[in-house]
Design an enzyme around this catalytic site. Structure first.
Site, mmCIF file in Angstrom:
data_model
loop_
_atom_site.group_PDB
_atom_site.id
_atom_site.type_symbol
_atom_site.label_atom_id
_atom_site.label_comp_id
_atom_site.label_asym_id
_atom_site.label_seq_id
_atom_site.Cartn_x
_atom_site.Cartn_y
_atom_site.Cartn_z
ATOM 1 N N ASN A 125 0.855 -1.191 0.000
ATOM 2 C CA ASN A 125 0.000 0.000 0.000
ATOM 3 C C ASN A 125 0.891 1.241 0.000
ATOM 4 O O ASN A 125 1.771 1.375 0.840
ATOM 5 C CB ASN A 125 -0.897 0.008 1.243
ATOM 6 C CG ASN A 125 -1.745 1.265 1.345
ATOM 7 O OD1 ASN A 125 -1.275 2.321 1.754
ATOM 8 N ND2 ASN A 125 -3.001 1.145 0.975
ATOM 9 N N ALA A 126 0.676 2.132 -0.968
ATOM 10 C CA ALA A 126 1.497 3.337 -1.096
ATOM 11 C C ALA A 126 0.606 4.571 -1.014
ATOM 12 O O ALA A 126 0.083 5.050 -2.014
ATOM 13 C CB ALA A 126 2.281 3.324 -2.407
ATOM 14 N N GLU A 129 3.234 9.913 2.490
ATOM 15 C CA GLU A 129 4.316 10.699 1.897
ATOM 16 C C GLU A 129 5.052 11.438 3.001
ATOM 17 O O GLU A 129 4.532 11.646 4.095
ATOM 18 C CB GLU A 129 3.760 11.673 0.862
ATOM 19 C CG GLU A 129 3.065 10.966 -0.293
ATOM 20 C CD GLU A 129 2.500 11.926 -1.336
ATOM 21 O OE1 GLU A 129 2.719 13.156 -1.217
ATOM 22 O OE2 GLU A 129 1.830 11.447 -2.262
ATOM 23 N N GLY A 133 2.519 12.363 6.087
ATOM 24 C CA GLY A 133 2.370 11.440 7.207
ATOM 25 C C GLY A 133 0.971 10.847 7.239
ATOM 26 O O GLY A 133 0.492 10.311 6.249
ATOM 27 N N GLU A 245 -8.214 -2.520 7.827
ATOM 28 C CA GLU A 245 -6.870 -2.622 8.391
ATOM 29 C C GLU A 245 -6.868 -2.326 9.881
ATOM 30 O O GLU A 245 -6.242 -3.062 10.668
ATOM 31 C CB GLU A 245 -5.919 -1.666 7.673
ATOM 32 C CG GLU A 245 -4.491 -1.765 8.193
ATOM 33 C CD GLU A 245 -3.505 -0.963 7.382
ATOM 34 O OE1 GLU A 245 -2.998 -1.490 6.379
ATOM 35 O OE2 GLU A 245 -3.235 0.203 7.753
ATOM 36 N N ARG A 271 7.503 -17.343 39.696
ATOM 37 C CA ARG A 271 8.652 -16.549 40.133
ATOM 38 C C ARG A 271 8.448 -16.142 41.591
ATOM 39 O O ARG A 271 7.401 -15.584 41.950
ATOM 40 C CB ARG A 271 8.781 -15.310 39.258
ATOM 41 C CG ARG A 271 9.883 -14.343 39.680
ATOM 42 C CD ARG A 271 11.258 -14.886 39.381
ATOM 43 N NE ARG A 271 12.279 -13.854 39.564
ATOM 44 C CZ ARG A 271 13.565 -14.052 39.371
ATOM 45 N NH1 ARG A 271 13.996 -15.230 38.942
ATOM 46 N NH2 ARG A 271 14.428 -13.081 39.576
ATOM 47 N N PHE A 341 8.167 -9.074 34.506
ATOM 48 C CA PHE A 341 9.319 -9.939 34.266
ATOM 49 C C PHE A 341 10.623 -9.307 34.748
ATOM 50 O O PHE A 341 11.621 -10.002 34.899
ATOM 51 C CB PHE A 341 9.427 -10.263 32.778
ATOM 52 C CG PHE A 341 8.588 -11.426 32.329
ATOM 53 C CD1 PHE A 341 9.182 -12.605 31.931
ATOM 54 C CD2 PHE A 341 7.208 -11.337 32.304
ATOM 55 C CE1 PHE A 341 8.419 -13.688 31.519
ATOM 56 C CE2 PHE A 341 6.427 -12.400 31.880
ATOM 57 C CZ PHE A 341 7.025 -13.580 31.493
ATOM 58 N N THR A 368 -2.083 7.670 13.331
ATOM 59 C CA THR A 368 -1.648 7.786 14.723
ATOM 60 C C THR A 368 -2.842 7.872 15.674
ATOM 61 O O THR A 368 -3.981 8.080 15.250
ATOM 62 C CB THR A 368 -0.793 9.047 14.912
ATOM 63 O OG1 THR A 368 -1.619 10.205 14.683
ATOM 64 C CG2 THR A 368 0.393 9.079 13.959
#
Length: 382
Positions: A125-126, A129, A133, A245, A271, A341, A368
């Site tokens: 997918n293009a 730019e 953004g 998507e 743990r 962890f 975003t």
């Protein structure tokens, strides 16, 4: 919202988890370190129809409904430790295959979908730019009308699968006076087209097994037969593909979040600090409780968006909400797991630090978090 799935849907999930755990997790530390994309793993995923989940069987897909497609991607996120490969599959399937399947002519579907679903060709997918953004309203790549087609000029950036891709779905400005709505057109471009080349290849913090690059178009001629969704229809094609998507990648993250929760519970139970498991410490138990709540909310938001993919014309707000919440919850869960962890989580052998790096990108790609907030607020009339 009640989530109840059929025996067949559960079996599909189980099979994908079993496949991913067996076939996709070998040598992941080395592949991540070397930023290595393995075509043979891609072909194995294609054999499981992961590269064409919702597409009709006659065109090479699995012919799954949207909910089952999302269930399958959740299973991939749970079973596969290769976040980069998972992301590449999603970018190919959701941002490229789905648009061709939904908006392609019969000739385009017959020409492209069998190879895309069958793993013979990888799609890119293009849209993004360097100056735009996530701002899709500000693209500069142009497509000028010529006899029997268009000539494309411009440079796209951050193109997932760029270095390994065979077909490019590129969005270009065909009528500047109309802008994004009505002025953008989607084109299918072969990697061997004259004037096309792969530009700079990037190194990333995470998702390192997913190849990414610039894509450069210098007087690339595209015939009218390879216009997707009609001249000026690019905004519709792109918007719908982003709903798929954002929802599909969210599902993949939900699968990984479920795995993180299970890892954290197991570690907290085994743990010890002093004479008792660290899970008896309130600070650890509360982190895990938060992870559970975030997982449940993320799951519900994702499946609400999935339910509307083919039924609800107002689904953009649900896809944006799922993408916003799930990506930020994914980051929070990964960071909580790292804290649980401790020093072990910081070491590469446990795989936690890799998931943290992968998770951080989720609030950036596919728009975003701030872009998702813009979409949601706009759709609320603000």
């Amino acid at each position: 919202m009640e989530l109840s799935f059929t025996t067949e849907q559960k079996l599909i999930q189980e099979n994908i988890i079993r496949f991913a755990q067996k076939e996709l997790n070998q040598n992941i530390l080395e592949r991540d370190r070397n930023q290595q994309f393995l075509p043979e793993l891609w072909k194995k995923c294609a054999e499981q129809k992961l590269t064409g989940l919702p597409v009709e069987e006659k065109l090479g897909g699995a012919e799954l409904d949207p909910i089952t497609t999302i269930l399958a991607l959740e299973a991939l996120g749970y079973g596969s430790d290769d976040g980069g490969l998972n992301f590449s599959i999603c970018a190919h399937l959701l941002a490229c295959v789905v648009p061709v399947w939904k908006y392609g002519s019969e000739n385009q579907k017959k020409k492209y979908l069998p190879d895309l679903c069958g793993g013979k060709k990888i799609a890119v997918n293009a849209m993004t730019e360097s100056e735009s953004g996530s701002d899709v309203f500000n693209i500069k790549t142009t497509a000028k009308k010529q006899e029997n087609g268009y000539v494309i000029n411009g440079t796209k950036t951050f193109c997932s699968n760029g270095p390994v891709g065979d077909l490019i779905l590129v969005y270009a400005l065909t009528d500047e006076s109309k802008g994004y709505y009505g002025g953008i057109t989607a084109f299918i471009v072969d990697k061997n087209a004259k004037g096309f080349k792969v530009g700079q290849k990037y190194e990333k913090m995470g998702l390192r097994t997913s190849a990414i690059s610039e894509m450069i178009f210098e007087n690339v001629f595209v015939s009218e037969e390879d216009i997707l969704g009609g001249v000026g229809g690019g905004a519709i094609v792109f918007s719908h593909s982003m709903e798929w998507e954002r929802t599909g990648i969210a599902a993949c993250h939900v699968g990984t979040m479920r795995k993180l929760l299970e890892k954290s519970i197991e570690y907290a139970q085994t743990r010890k600090s002093g004479q008792e498991p660290i899970g008896k410490k309130q600070v650890v138990a509360h982190r895990i409780a938060n992870m559970k709540v975030q997982l449940e909310a993320a799951t519900l938001l994702t499946y609400k968006a999935a339910l509307g993919l083919e039924k609800n014309k107002e689904n953009m707000i649900h896809a944006a909400s799922a993408k916003l919440f799930v990506s930020e919850a994914f980051v929070a869960s990964a960071m909580d797991t790292l804290q649980i962890f401790g020093g072990n989580g910081y070491m590469t052998e446990y795989g936690i630090e890799r998931i943290v790096r992968d998770a951080l990108g989720s609030t950036i790609y596919s728009g975003t978090s701030d872009i998702q907030r813009n979409i949601i607020s706009r759709l609320l009339g603000l």
